[in-house]
Write a protein that holds these residues in place. Sequence first.
Motif, PDB file in Angstrom:
ATOM      1  N   LEU A   1       9.246  -1.975   7.840  1.00 52.90           N
ATOM      2  CA  LEU A   1       7.841  -1.640   8.075  1.00 52.90           C
ATOM      3  C   LEU A   1       7.471  -0.464   7.178  1.00 52.90           C
ATOM      4  O   LEU A   1       8.006   0.633   7.334  1.00 52.90           O
ATOM      5  CB  LEU A   1       7.618  -1.268   9.538  1.00 52.90           C
TER       6      LEU A   1
ATOM      7  N   ASN B   1       4.786  -5.195   4.945  1.00 54.63           N
ATOM      8  CA  ASN B   1       6.172  -5.308   5.404  1.00 54.63           C
ATOM      9  C   ASN B   1       7.003  -5.913   4.272  1.00 54.63           C
ATOM     10  O   ASN B   1       6.624  -6.938   3.697  1.00 54.63           O
ATOM     11  CB  ASN B   1       6.210  -6.210   6.641  1.00 54.63           C
TER      12      ASN B   1
ATOM     13  N   ASN C   1       5.768   3.051  10.733  1.00 49.50           N
ATOM     14  CA  ASN C   1       5.640   2.722   9.317  1.00 49.50           C
ATOM     15  C   ASN C   1       6.259   3.825   8.468  1.00 49.50           C
ATOM     16  O   ASN C   1       5.997   5.020   8.706  1.00 49.50           O
ATOM     17  CB  ASN C   1       4.161   2.566   8.933  1.00 49.50           C
TER      18      ASN C   1
END
Length: 298
Positions: A126, A60, A159
Amino acid sequence: MKRCEPDEIILFLWQSHHTVVIGCHQNPYKECNLPLMEKDQVQLVRRKSGGGAVYHDLGNLNFSFITHLDRADVQRNYQLVIKALKAFGIESTLSGRNDLTVSGSKFSGNAFLEEDGVHCHHGTLLIESSLELLSKYLTPSKLKIESKGIDSVRSRVVNLSTLSEKCTVSEVRHQLIETFKSAFDGVFHEEGTILPECYEAYKSHYDQWSWQIGSIPQFNIEYESRLSWGSIMVQLEVQKGIVENCHLSTDALNDENFQQLGQAFIGKRYQKETIYQCIHQWISDETIRRDLIEMIII
């Protein structure tokens, strides 16, 4: 924010390892699985800005845009991030509660802070984060809890690396810097890290129980279980991390000081060491003592 000069716009990129960060108005007992976090040595941090709970690991990347109020432009900041991601073929949009999303899936939560004439807009990205761990730590324990704190909005997350194989933390970091450079005329200075004295000063504040737990809004929590020696229910009212009231009821036949135990909780910090100390002081039966400690998970 303390170092920002009137003519500066700062892009600060940073990461945390195994950390849950909650907003300044949130209740960690409601937002996080604190027992699991303690077991896995995941840090809990309360920030000064609002917004919801987020999980940080090294997959992250976090960004902060810092500038004086007269130069602050949140929409410009969002567009810089959106433009940087277009270099990877990712089309993202701003939606809802200050989130950045792709096809409805969230990859960035954002929050804001103004202090002494300086504005900070910060957010998460993310990229290659463990969504499994995110889900584990941001799922509260199954306790009956009512709180005046502000709940996080549970969002479907994604993600960025799953959307583009070129999308790694290092590449996104590089692209954000390049996009930031191209957006402004003037001199660009790249610095490596925050000053050690700044870090130590802030760590001493944010590491304190009075900030992380003692500033929790008022909440009620209830523990109830049926055990080999009887049924028991413990209801606690907690204000600023202190047990203000306790109601304990049980049909146990054992000659134990249950009512004294309930009274002993009042005025104590709602933290594991203090509550467990009361149980050890007032309950002599080892089985009941163990069961109560296993039931009252803090």
